[in-house]
Structures are given as structure tokens and as C-alpha cells.
Design a protein around this motif. Structure first.
Motif, PDB file in Angstrom:
ATOM      1  N   ALA A  35       6.099  -2.338   1.470  1.00 31.16           N
ATOM      2  CA  ALA A  35       4.929  -1.796   2.163  1.00 31.16           C
ATOM      3  C   ALA A  35       3.861  -1.367   1.164  1.00 31.16           C
ATOM      4  CB  ALA A  35       5.346  -0.621   3.047  1.00 31.16           C
ATOM      5  N   VAL A  36       4.272  -0.694   0.079  1.00 28.31           N
ATOM      6  CA  VAL A  36       3.307  -0.260  -0.925  1.00 28.31           C
ATOM      7  C   VAL A  36       2.653  -1.460  -1.588  1.00 28.31           C
ATOM      8  CG1 VAL A  36       3.038   0.989  -3.096  1.00 28.31           C
ATOM      9  CG2 VAL A  36       4.508   1.915  -1.314  1.00 28.31           C
ATOM     10  N   SER A  37       3.421  -2.497  -1.883  1.00 28.32           N
ATOM     11  CA  SER A  37       2.861  -3.693  -2.508  1.00 28.32           C
ATOM     12  C   SER A  37       1.846  -4.366  -1.592  1.00 28.32           C
ATOM     13  CB  SER A  37       3.982  -4.673  -2.859  1.00 28.32           C
ATOM     14  OG  SER A  37       4.926  -4.091  -3.732  1.00 28.32           O
ATOM     15  N   THR A  38       2.136  -4.406  -0.306  1.00 26.53           N
ATOM     16  CA  THR A  38       1.191  -5.004   0.646  1.00 26.53           C
ATOM     17  C   THR A  38      -0.109  -4.208   0.694  1.00 26.53           C
ATOM     18  OG1 THR A  38       3.067  -5.807   1.948  1.00 26.53           O
ATOM     19  CG2 THR A  38       0.909  -5.793   3.001  1.00 26.53           C
ATOM     20  N   VAL A  39      -0.001  -2.883   0.695  1.00 25.33           N
ATOM     21  CA  VAL A  39      -1.199  -2.046   0.713  1.00 25.33           C
ATOM     22  C   VAL A  39      -2.024  -2.247  -0.557  1.00 25.33           C
ATOM     23  CG1 VAL A  39      -2.019   0.333   0.697  1.00 25.33           C
ATOM     24  CG2 VAL A  39      -0.192  -0.330   2.259  1.00 25.33           C
ATOM     25  N   PHE A  40      -1.367  -2.284  -1.704  1.00 22.70           N
ATOM     26  CA  PHE A  40      -2.081  -2.510  -2.958  1.00 22.70           C
ATOM     27  C   PHE A  40      -2.720  -3.892  -2.985  1.00 22.70           C
ATOM     28  CE2 PHE A  40      -0.621   1.373  -4.565  1.00 22.70           C
ATOM     29  CZ  PHE A  40      -1.144   1.591  -5.835  1.00 22.70           C
ATOM     30  N   LEU A  41      -2.070  -4.859  -2.383  1.00 19.75           N
ATOM     31  CA  LEU A  41      -2.634  -6.206  -2.349  1.00 19.75           C
ATOM     32  C   LEU A  41      -3.951  -6.220  -1.587  1.00 19.75           C
ATOM     33  CD1 LEU A  41      -2.181  -9.188  -3.093  1.00 19.75           C
ATOM     34  CD2 LEU A  41      -0.973  -9.457  -0.918  1.00 19.75           C
ATOM     35  N   PHE A  42      -4.021  -5.495  -0.476  1.00 22.25           N
ATOM     36  CA  PHE A  42      -5.256  -5.411   0.289  1.00 22.25           C
ATOM     37  C   PHE A  42      -6.305  -4.546  -0.413  1.00 22.25           C
ATOM     38  CE2 PHE A  42      -2.472  -6.734   3.814  1.00 22.25           C
ATOM     39  CZ  PHE A  42      -3.244  -7.767   4.330  1.00 22.25           C
ATOM     40  N   LEU A  43      -5.867  -3.506  -1.110  1.00 24.51           N
ATOM     41  CA  LEU A  43      -6.817  -2.631  -1.789  1.00 24.51           C
ATOM     42  C   LEU A  43      -7.519  -3.328  -2.953  1.00 24.51           C
ATOM     43  CD1 LEU A  43      -4.885   0.772  -1.956  1.00 24.51           C
ATOM     44  CD2 LEU A  43      -6.881   0.252  -0.559  1.00 24.51           C
ATOM     45  N   PHE A  44      -6.777  -4.154  -3.697  1.00 19.47           N
ATOM     46  CA  PHE A  44      -7.312  -4.714  -4.933  1.00 19.47           C
ATOM     47  C   PHE A  44      -7.725  -6.176  -4.812  1.00 19.47           C
ATOM     48  CE2 PHE A  44      -5.025  -1.031  -6.486  1.00 19.47           C
ATOM     49  CZ  PHE A  44      -5.839  -0.568  -7.501  1.00 19.47           C
ATOM     50  N   GLN A  45      -7.772  -6.719  -3.622  1.00 19.12           N
ATOM     51  CA  GLN A  45      -8.294  -8.071  -3.505  1.00 19.12           C
ATOM     52  C   GLN A  45      -9.817  -8.055  -3.668  1.00 19.12           C
ATOM     53  OE1 GLN A  45      -7.369  -9.649   0.322  1.00 19.12           O
ATOM     54  NE2 GLN A  45      -8.201  -7.928   1.452  1.00 19.12           N
ATOM     55  N   GLY A  46     -10.426  -9.247  -3.754  1.00 14.00           N
ATOM     56  CA  GLY A  46     -11.849  -9.323  -4.078  1.00 14.00           C
ATOM     57  C   GLY A  46     -12.733  -8.550  -3.139  1.00 14.00           C
ATOM     58  N   SER A  47     -12.403  -8.557  -1.854  1.00 11.69           N
ATOM     59  CA  SER A  47     -13.196  -7.831  -0.862  1.00 11.69           C
ATOM     60  C   SER A  47     -12.510  -6.539  -0.414  1.00 11.69           C
ATOM     61  CB  SER A  47     -13.451  -8.724   0.357  1.00 11.69           C
ATOM     62  OG  SER A  47     -12.219  -9.142   0.939  1.00 11.69           O
ATOM     63  N   GLY A  48     -11.599  -6.027  -1.252  1.00 11.69           N
ATOM     64  CA  GLY A  48     -10.840  -4.848  -0.883  1.00 11.69           C
ATOM     65  C   GLY A  48     -11.613  -3.556  -1.057  1.00 11.69           C
ATOM     66  N   ALA A  49     -10.942  -2.457  -0.703  1.00  6.85           N
ATOM     67  CA  ALA A  49     -11.586  -1.151  -0.719  1.00  6.85           C
ATOM     68  C   ALA A  49     -11.948  -0.704  -2.131  1.00  6.85           C
ATOM     69  CB  ALA A  49     -10.672  -0.120  -0.057  1.00  6.85           C
ATOM     70  N   VAL A  50     -11.144  -1.084  -3.130  1.00  4.03           N
ATOM     71  CA  VAL A  50     -11.432  -0.652  -4.497  1.00  4.03           C
ATOM     72  C   VAL A  50     -12.742  -1.246  -4.984  1.00  4.03           C
ATOM     73  CG1 VAL A  50     -10.606  -0.714  -6.881  1.00  4.03           C
ATOM     74  CG2 VAL A  50      -8.991  -0.313  -5.019  1.00  4.03           C
ATOM     75  N   ASN A  51     -12.959  -2.541  -4.760  1.00  5.23           N
ATOM     76  CA  ASN A  51     -14.208  -3.171  -5.190  1.00  5.23           C
ATOM     77  C   ASN A  51     -15.402  -2.638  -4.394  1.00  5.23           C
ATOM     78  OD1 ASN A  51     -13.078  -4.675  -7.188  1.00  5.23           O
ATOM     79  ND2 ASN A  51     -13.000  -6.584  -6.052  1.00  5.23           N
ATOM     80  N   GLY A  54     -16.806  -4.983  -9.244  1.00  4.52           N
ATOM     81  CA  GLY A  54     -15.364  -5.002  -9.488  1.00  4.52           C
ATOM     82  C   GLY A  54     -14.862  -6.382  -9.851  1.00  4.52           C
ATOM     83  N   PRO A  55     -13.792  -6.451 -10.638  1.00  4.65           N
ATOM     84  CA  PRO A  55     -13.245  -7.748 -11.024  1.00  4.65           C
ATOM     85  C   PRO A  55     -12.500  -8.407  -9.866  1.00  4.65           C
ATOM     86  CG  PRO A  55     -11.846  -5.996 -11.834  1.00  4.65           C
ATOM     87  CD  PRO A  55     -13.031  -5.323 -11.205  1.00  4.65           C
ATOM     88  N   ASN A  56     -12.271  -9.683 -10.009  1.00 11.32           N
ATOM     89  CA  ASN A  56     -11.407 -10.402  -9.068  1.00 11.32           C
ATOM     90  C   ASN A  56      -9.973 -10.194  -9.550  1.00 11.32           C
ATOM     91  OD1 ASN A  56     -10.405 -11.994  -7.085  1.00 11.32           O
ATOM     92  ND2 ASN A  56     -11.708 -13.756  -7.515  1.00 11.32           N
ATOM     93  N   TRP A  57      -9.368  -9.124  -9.071  1.00  8.77           N
ATOM     94  CA  TRP A  57      -8.144  -8.585  -9.647  1.00  8.77           C
ATOM     95  C   TRP A  57      -7.029  -9.610  -9.783  1.00  8.77           C
ATOM     96  CZ3 TRP A  57      -8.408  -3.487 -11.215  1.00  8.77           C
ATOM     97  CH2 TRP A  57      -9.495  -2.749 -10.735  1.00  8.77           C
TER      98      TRP A  57
END
Length: 356
Positions: A136-152, A162-165
Motif C-alpha cells: 500500500a505504501v509503495s502504491t501511494v509513493f508511486l502516485f505521489l512521485f509520478q510525473g503528474s503527481g502531488a510532489v511535482n 520537478g523531475p520525471n522521477w
């Protein structure tokens, strides 16, 4: 005299029989579900087996150490992938283990302060990521750090692109040097296991740094509780005596707290070392080695060799090489953190002090 010797011998035999009676079931369980599967896997590592036939009935081809030679000596894709997985995991271990240990120790020392309010709530908050499912944590991080994710998106609010993680296969070293116009040279022969020196020293990719960040966040809570339990066993008299002698917080930590935590520190480092070398589920969820095999690990490569390529012999060989690496690094760590009693008992100019 003989009767006393016979009585002691009989008592020892009875104690040994009762001991085996109580430990026998657990020894049987460990033998059936641990020792026997390990021996079977070791045999499979000497075969060329596709997983369909009986590996113990003569249907599989016995190749001896050929699976191991393909990983270390033969030029080809197998050795390149294995060397790449070792390089990635080395960076993962060298960054994750110290960071999670230091963070856990800092949190434990902070929560060990008597004047701190809400310590129970803070312990729960810090420990919560450790009991959350890694998938579950890995899935959340995957969505957070994708190109259009919340981190970018958050980085975009402050004007930072933001980089294309999970798309840039370059390591951090060449990623930073690329800002100054220095490009990574083309791969060339000459490095260990077929990888060039530029590939070995490229550093972790941005995607691997994301895995490291997630690992530190999810494991520090567990190690924090271990350190916290050990800190509560440190005698208050030692700390008070050191404070009366004029020791400040830094000296108190160095000369009183850390020596008392040496056995627990070895436990935390060993657990962290084993878990980081065996990382699998985060890699499986967050890219399966992508981008450019920069998140490939030996554990995932072993799985992929068996279940994706139907080469269970090589998968088992990778698993045993990984076991050897874990045992080797654990032994080195134990040697580095060993108690130096001989040095501690030496007085000035090498003279030995008399034991008390």
C-alpha cells in the motif's frame, strides 16, 4: 566417589532427555520448513530446471556451478544484470541503513525526554508507517512521485520543475554533472563484473532515491521503539554522575549513552542490513527495475529469473549469492562493533590495568 559421579551423569542424561523432549518439536518444525527447503534450493541451484519437471527425479539437467559462473565469469546479459543489481543494492544499503538508524536514534532520544508531553501519541505517529502494508505504501509513493503527481505539483507552486522521477535512468552523480555540461561517458570494459567504472560510480537514480526515502520513512519507527526500550534501561545514575562531572549533552551521548546502546545498535544495523539487501516488494510495485534497471535488486532478479524466464536454477543461485553477501556483511559489521576489552583495559603507554 563413583556413586557421586554416576549420580551426576544420570542427572545430566535426564536433563538432556527432558531438554530434547521440549525442544524436539521446534527442531522438527525448523528442519522441515527451513533446513530441508534450503537444501532443496541448493540442489536446484546446480540444475538447469524450468520448474515443470521433477528436479529430484533426474528430469532436470545437472550443470554444476554453471549457474554461478554465468553470474561472475561469463560475458553476457546474465552477468550484466547481476552486476547492475549489486550496484543498485549497494547504494540502497549504504544510504538507507545509516539514515534509518540515525533517524530512529534521534527520535528515540527525543521521546525519551521526561519533560516532553504527548510522548505516547508521538510514538504511535512515528511507528504507524512501520505497520502499514508495504504494498500500500509503495502504491501511494508511486502516485505521489509520478510525473503528474502531488510532489511535482507542490514543487511547481514554488517555481521548481520537478523531475520525471521514474523515467530518468541516470545516476545522481551524472545527473548533477550534466547540469555543468559533463555527460556520462559511453560504457566501456574494465570495471568489475563487466560494468564500467562510470556505471559503478554513477550513484543511485532518482527512482532509487525515492525507494530509499520510502524505506527510511517506513522502518525508522520500528527501530525507534528498539532504541527507546534500550534507552530506558540506561542507568540514570551514570547520566547524573556524568552531568555532575561537567559533561554536556554531546559528551553524555558519546561517552555514556552510545556505549550502553552498543548491543542494540548492532541489532538495529544487522536487521537493517538484512532487510535492505533483501528488498523486493517495493521494487516489484514501483517499476520492476525501471528505469533502465536502476532499481533492479538481486532479490527481484532472482524472482524474475525463475518465474519470468523459467530458469529456476539461476534464480536459486542468485538467492544463495545474496545469502553469502548478507552473511559476509553481517560478519564485517560484527567485527567493526565488537567489544574491544583489550584496549579498554590498557592504561597509559600500553600498560595493562589490573582487573577489579
Amino acid at each position: 566417589m563413583r556413586s557421586d559421579t554416576g549420580a551426576r551423569l544420570g542427572r545430566r542424561l535426564r536433563e538432556g532427555a527432558w531438554g530434547w523432549l521440549f525442544t524436539g518439536p521446534m527442531v522438527l518444525v525448523l528442519g522441515l520448513f527451513m533446513v530441508l527447503p534450503i537444501a532443496m534450493a541448493l540442489w536446484v541451484s546446480l540444475l538447469h530446471w524450468d520448474g515443470q519437471s521433477n528436479p529430484f527425479g533426474g528430469d532436470a539437467d545437472f550443470v554444476g556451478l554453471d549457474n554461478y559462473r554465468r553470474l561472475f565469469a561469463d560475458d553476457g546479459l546474465d552477468r550484466t544484470l547481476f552486476a547492475t543489481s549489486l550496484r543498485n543494492t549497494l547504494y540502497y544499503v549504504l544510504l538507507t541503513v545509516p539514515l534509518q538508524t540515525l533517524l530512529a536514534l534521534f527520535l528515540a532520544i527525543a521521546l525519551n525526554q521526561r519533560m516532553l508531553r504527548g510522548r505516547g501519541t508521538l510514538r504511535t505517529v512515528f511507528f504507524f508507517p512501520s505497520v502499514t502494508s508495504s504494498i500500500a505504501v509503495s502504491t501511494v509513493f508511486l502516485f505521489l512521485f509520478q510525473g503528474s503527481g502531488a510532489v511535482n505539483r507542490m514543487l511547481g507552486w514554488i517555481g521548481v520543475k520537478g523531475p520525471n522521477w521514474f523515467a530518468d535512468p541516470r545516476g545522481l552523480v551524472w545527473l548533477v554533472l550534466g547540469r555543468f555540461g559533463v555527460d556520462q561517458p559511453a560504457p566501456a570494459a574494465g570495471g568489475p563484473l563487466g560494468l564500467s567504472w562510470s556505471e559503478w560510480f554513477a550513484g543511485p537514480s532518482v527512482a532509487m532515491c525515492t525507494l530509499i526515502l520510502m524505506a527510511v520513512w517506513t522502518t525508522s519507527g520500528t527501530f525507534m521503539l528498539i532504541f527507546l526500550a534500550a534507552l530506558q534501561d540506561v542507568p540514570r545514575e551514570l547520566e547524573e554522575a556524568a552531568a555532575l562531572d561537567g559533561a554536556d549533552r554531546r559528551q553524555l551521548l558519546r561517552h555514556v549513552t552510545l556505549p550502553a546502546l552498543r548491543p542494540v545498535l548492532f541489532l538495529v544495523l544487522t536487521l537493517g542490513l538484512i532487510s535492505t539487501w533483501q528488498v523486493f516488494d517495493q521494487v516489484y510495485v514501483m517499476g520492476k527495475g525501471a528505469p533502465g534497471n536502476t532499481t533492479l535488486t538481486p532479490a527481484y532478479l532472482s524472482y524474475s529469473s525463475g518465474f519470468d524466464n523459467a530458469d529456476y536454477g539461476q534464480g536459486a543461485a542468485i538467492a544463495f549469492v545474496l545469502l553469502g553477501l548478507v552473511l559476509l556483511f553481517t560478519a564485517v559489521q560484527r567485527w567493526a562493533l565488537r567489544e574491544r576489552d583489550g584496549r579498554a583495559r590498557r592504561g597509559p603507554k600500553g600498560a595493562r590495568r589490573a582487573p577489579r
